[in-house]
Motif scaffolding. Sequence first.
Motif, PDB file in Angstrom:
ATOM      1  N   ARG A 148       0.833  -1.208   0.000  1.00 38.11           N
ATOM      2  CA  ARG A 148       0.000   0.000   0.000  1.00 38.11           C
ATOM      3  C   ARG A 148       0.868   1.259   0.000  1.00 38.11           C
ATOM      4  N   LEU A 149       1.926   1.254   0.843  1.00 35.26           N
ATOM      5  CA  LEU A 149       2.781   2.446   0.907  1.00 35.26           C
ATOM      6  C   LEU A 149       3.621   2.597  -0.363  1.00 35.26           C
ATOM      7  N   GLY A 150       3.967   1.441  -0.968  1.00 32.73           N
ATOM      8  CA  GLY A 150       4.804   1.459  -2.165  1.00 32.73           C
ATOM      9  C   GLY A 150       4.149   2.166  -3.333  1.00 32.73           C
ATOM     10  N   SER A 151       2.814   2.169  -3.341  1.00 34.53           N
ATOM     11  CA  SER A 151       2.140   2.748  -4.511  1.00 34.53           C
ATOM     12  C   SER A 151       1.605   4.165  -4.241  1.00 34.53           C
ATOM     13  N   VAL A 152       1.942   4.747  -3.078  1.00 37.74           N
ATOM     14  CA  VAL A 152       1.338   6.040  -2.717  1.00 37.74           C
ATOM     15  C   VAL A 152       1.676   7.158  -3.709  1.00 37.74           C
ATOM     16  N   ARG A 153       2.970   7.266  -4.046  1.00 40.25           N
ATOM     17  CA  ARG A 153       3.358   8.395  -4.914  1.00 40.25           C
ATOM     18  C   ARG A 153       2.692   8.268  -6.286  1.00 40.25           C
ATOM     19  N   TYR A 154       2.628   7.048  -6.781  1.00 38.97           N
ATOM     20  CA  TYR A 154       1.971   6.824  -8.072  1.00 38.97           C
ATOM     21  C   TYR A 154       0.481   7.187  -7.960  1.00 38.97           C
TER      22      TYR A 154
END
Length: 206
Positions: A148-154
Amino acid sequence: MARPGILIVLSGPSGTGKGTICKELLNNYPNINYSISATTRSPRAGEVNGVNYWFVSQAEFQEMIKNDALLEWAEVYGNYYGTPRRYVEELLANGKDIVLEIDTQGAMQVKNKFPEGVFIYIVPPSIDELATRINKRGSETPESIKRRLGSVRYELSSAYDYHYVVINDRVSEATAKIEAIISAEKSRVGRNADRIAAISKNGSID
Ligand code: ADP
Ligand code: 5GP
């Protein structure tokens, strides 16, 4: 004169506080209705079937797709989520407001079908605070948190496809902003053309 209902879509990164804001919004604003999504994900502790989600099997979800029973659907973090079509269409036809809390893939499908909807993107005050909130919620495995955190910026880049952005620093302030947005949307000329015409023709909006 019955006013047409407004369709409100709320999206934002997981853990940003969408569910919390929705709850507060529904408490403050009893005229607003919540679309209960169908999902293949397992219930979290405290989640109730028919309240938070309709928890369905993969086969049931596929059946809903096949029967065109979903207004939109998407795969999010490895599970399927979708909006049952009938409830949304019935409420709008009866002049009721409805809020959909869905991801950006689903939101864009809804925007194609309901361009007059109000699309609101909720952001956390910081990515650190987002991580704290997801951890505090205690609902995810370390693997799922990382995902979940890995895709935040995207995910944040999709905010540009929405009409409004609301920062969820304090829940009460974020909810008040959403209430203000809904109120302003109800005053849009495009949503009141019939009233203007009625005053012009009959001397009164009634
Ligand atoms: P989402 O529905 O966007 O995934 P939730 O509503 O489940 O997020 O909120 C995630 C966690 O953050 C919950 O534990 C919730 O209580 C907490 N939370 C939500 N909004 C705030 C806020 N403004 N300040 C502090 N904590 C918050
Ligand atoms: P969660 O598992 O944390 O409840 O939700 C994960 C993500 O799925 C969130 O971004 C949430 O907005 C999204 N989601 C929930 N319901 C729906 C739905 O009906 N359709 C789509 N497209 N996304 C949904």
